[in-house]
Design a protein around this motif. Structure first.
Motif, short mmCIF file in Angstrom:
data_model
loop_
_atom_site.label_atom_id
_atom_site.label_comp_id
_atom_site.label_asym_id
_atom_site.label_seq_id
_atom_site.Cartn_x
_atom_site.Cartn_y
_atom_site.Cartn_z
N VAL A 234 1.11 -0.92 0.16
CA VAL A 234 -0.02 0.39 -0.10
C VAL A 234 0.99 1.11 -0.09
CG1 VAL A 234 -1.95 1.20 1.64
CG2 VAL A 234 -2.02 -1.05 1.54
N GLY A 235 1.50 0.99 0.90
CA GLY A 235 2.75 2.11 1.00
C GLY A 235 3.10 2.67 -0.28
N ARG A 236 3.87 1.36 -0.97
CA ARG A 236 4.65 2.18 -2.71
C ARG A 236 3.34 2.20 -3.12
NH1 ARG A 236 5.20 3.02 -6.92
NH2 ARG A 236 6.73 1.61 -8.31
N LEU A 237 2.16 2.55 -3.61
CA LEU A 237 1.73 2.22 -4.25
C LEU A 237 1.29 4.45 -3.73
CD1 LEU A 237 -1.07 -1.15 -4.68
CD2 LEU A 237 1.07 0.15 -6.35
N VAL A 238 1.22 4.11 -2.92
CA VAL A 238 0.10 5.61 -2.71
C VAL A 238 1.77 6.60 -2.80
CG1 VAL A 238 -0.20 7.42 -1.03
CG2 VAL A 238 -1.19 5.00 -0.52
N GLU A 239 2.69 5.77 -2.44
CA GLU A 239 4.02 6.75 -3.13
C GLU A 239 4.23 7.55 -3.96
OE1 GLU A 239 7.59 8.37 -4.35
OE2 GLU A 239 7.30 6.20 -5.05
N ALA A 240 4.27 6.21 -5.12
CA ALA A 240 3.71 6.08 -6.62
C ALA A 240 3.08 7.83 -7.19
CB ALA A 240 3.50 5.51 -6.81
N HIS A 241 1.34 7.57 -6.53
CA HIS A 241 0.51 8.67 -6.72
C HIS A 241 0.87 9.96 -6.25
CE1 HIS A 241 -3.18 10.13 -7.01
NE2 HIS A 241 -3.31 10.89 -5.59
N LEU A 242 1.55 9.84 -5.15
CA LEU A 242 2.05 11.66 -4.09
C LEU A 242 3.26 11.59 -5.07
CD1 LEU A 242 1.49 10.99 -0.54
CD2 LEU A 242 -0.25 11.95 -2.46
N ASP A 243 3.86 10.86 -5.65
CA ASP A 243 4.96 11.24 -6.69
C ASP A 243 4.82 11.53 -8.02
OD1 ASP A 243 8.06 12.00 -6.90
OD2 ASP A 243 7.67 9.51 -8.73
N ALA A 244 3.28 11.43 -8.00
CA ALA A 244 2.79 11.68 -9.96
C ALA A 244 2.64 13.25 -9.42
CB ALA A 244 1.90 10.95 -10.68
N ARG A 245 1.54 14.06 -8.54
CA ARG A 245 1.03 14.77 -8.16
C ARG A 245 2.37 16.34 -7.63
NH1 ARG A 245 -3.58 15.45 -5.57
NH2 ARG A 245 -2.54 17.25 -4.65
N THR A 246 3.31 15.57 -7.53
CA THR A 246 4.42 16.27 -7.50
C THR A 246 4.99 16.78 -8.64
OG1 THR A 246 5.42 15.97 -5.26
CG2 THR A 246 6.87 16.86 -6.40
N ILE A 247 5.29 15.87 -9.32
CA ILE A 247 5.76 15.58 -10.99
C ILE A 247 4.76 16.39 -12.17
CG2 ILE A 247 6.07 14.88 -12.70
CD1 ILE A 247 7.18 12.56 -11.35
N LEU A 248 3.35 16.86 -11.19
CA LEU A 248 3.00 17.61 -12.57
C LEU A 248 2.85 19.48 -12.23
CD1 LEU A 248 -0.18 15.07 -12.98
CD2 LEU A 248 0.99 15.98 -14.43
N HIS A 249 2.82 19.17 -10.52
CA HIS A 249 2.66 20.18 -9.79
C HIS A 249 3.78 20.87 -9.77
CE1 HIS A 249 3.56 23.03 -6.39
NE2 HIS A 249 4.27 23.16 -6.25
#
Length: 333
Positions: free
Chosen positions: A47-62
């Motif tokens: 779960v942590g690994r998958l959430v980390e990727a989603h949050l990383d995507a948010r930061t990349i877009l930001h």
């Protein structure tokens, strides 16, 4: 009876609950972001690994696109670059289109969107946002044989003339401090996974001096890893635009946290023997998950890169910039 939600489904629900409340690295509260990732991975490594990727995507877009992820969407960052298969991007009269296959895509069944790297016409690598509901997207998870990380839905996505939106110019994804800040976020997840593996020994009373010795060493090593992540978060917040510093910091922290996690796995097994590995399914899964997850490290190759970057001690790059400095000769006797 309703079957339990899969780790990917739980990760998607957590991503919805978090919304836009998680700070981006380098914006003043990086430590809170990394503590969240560590806590999620301590609860469930997949779960942590998958959430980390989603949050990383948010930061990349930001950082690159001044954008974000929409509520209800769940993103992956699929940037593995084996020699083949590859994804090629081409600009047409219908906009950018992607063709090819991308392996090592975690959350491949549950993600609604992904940031995907692809080869552009001049041989450079660029990043694209893809809506995975588009026609021409095919997902498969058939090649995963390991017990570790088996619940992360890691597989291959096949793209056949799929529309995509470029995120920045070629190279923008890699040539920014945020790429390396994200790499330290992964190390925070490794540290959370090490805590989960260590739970097996922390739940017991030391039966003998050898067990007590291993327990003490594990406690000290976890504390050292925690302190390193906290200090690194402060450095990132103080110097968010320092690309060279971010690269060196990420390589150093990731290698160091990997050593912490590897030692925890080894010491727990030496202290407790095979019993938790064969009788405690949650512990056995945590060990298997963490051993696979740690291989996102490039191991000795990262140390080679770090050594080639090193001209003076890393701590010297940041020491004294923002804190107390000593005058020449101060403190001598």
């Amino acid at each position: 009876m309703t079957p339990p939600a899969t780790p990917a489904a739980r990760a998607r629900r957590i991503a919805d609950d978090l919304g836009d409340r998680v700070p981006h690295p380098g914006e003043g509260d990086t430590a809170a972001r990394w503590r969240l990732l560590a806590n999620l991975t301590h609860d469930d490594i997949a779960v942590g690994r998958l959430v980390e990727a989603h949050l990383d995507a948010r930061t990349i877009l930001h950082e690159i696109d001044s954008g974000t992820t929409e509520y209800g969407s769940f993103w992956g960052v699929w940037a593995a670059e084996p020699s083949r298969p590859r994804i090629e991007a081409s600009r047409t009269d219908r906009g950018w289109r992607l063709r090819g296959a991308k392996p090592w895509c975690s959350g491949v069944q549950t993600c609604t969107h992904a940031l995907v790297t692809a080869d552009v016409d001049d041989g450079a690598r660029a990043l694209f946002a893809v809506d995975l509901s588009e026609a021409g997207v095919r997902r498969e998870t058939t090649e995963w044989a390991a017990a570790g990380m088996s619940t992360t839905e890691t597989g291959t996505v096949h793209l056949d003339d799929v529309p995509a939106r470029p995120i920045g110019p070629p190279g923008a994804y890699l040539d920014r401090p945020g790429f390396f800040h994200g790499g330290i976020g992964v190390a925070a997840c490794w540290w959370g996974g090490a805590r989960k593996v260590a739970d097996a020994i922390f739940r017991t009373s030391p039966a003998d001096d050898v067990t007590a010795m291993h327990l003490g060493a594990i406690d000290a090593r976890l504390l050292a890893g925690f302190a390193m992540l906290e200090q690194a978060a402060g450095i990132v917040d103080a110097h968010p635009a320092d690309l060279d510093g971010a690269r060196r910091l990420a390589l150093s922290v990731r290698w160091s946290v990997e050593q912490v996690a590897t030692e925890v796995i080894d010491r727990v097994a030496r202290a407790l023997g095979p019993t938790p590995l064969v009788r405690d399914p949650e512990h056995a899964q945590a060990v298997a998950d963490l051993e696979v997850y740690l291989r996102q490290s490039h191991a000795e190759r990262d140390l080679i890169d770090l050594g080639r970057l090193t001209e003076s001690p890393l701590f010297g790059r940041f020491a004294g910039r923002d804190g107390i400095t000593l005058e020449s000769g101060a403190g001598t006797r």
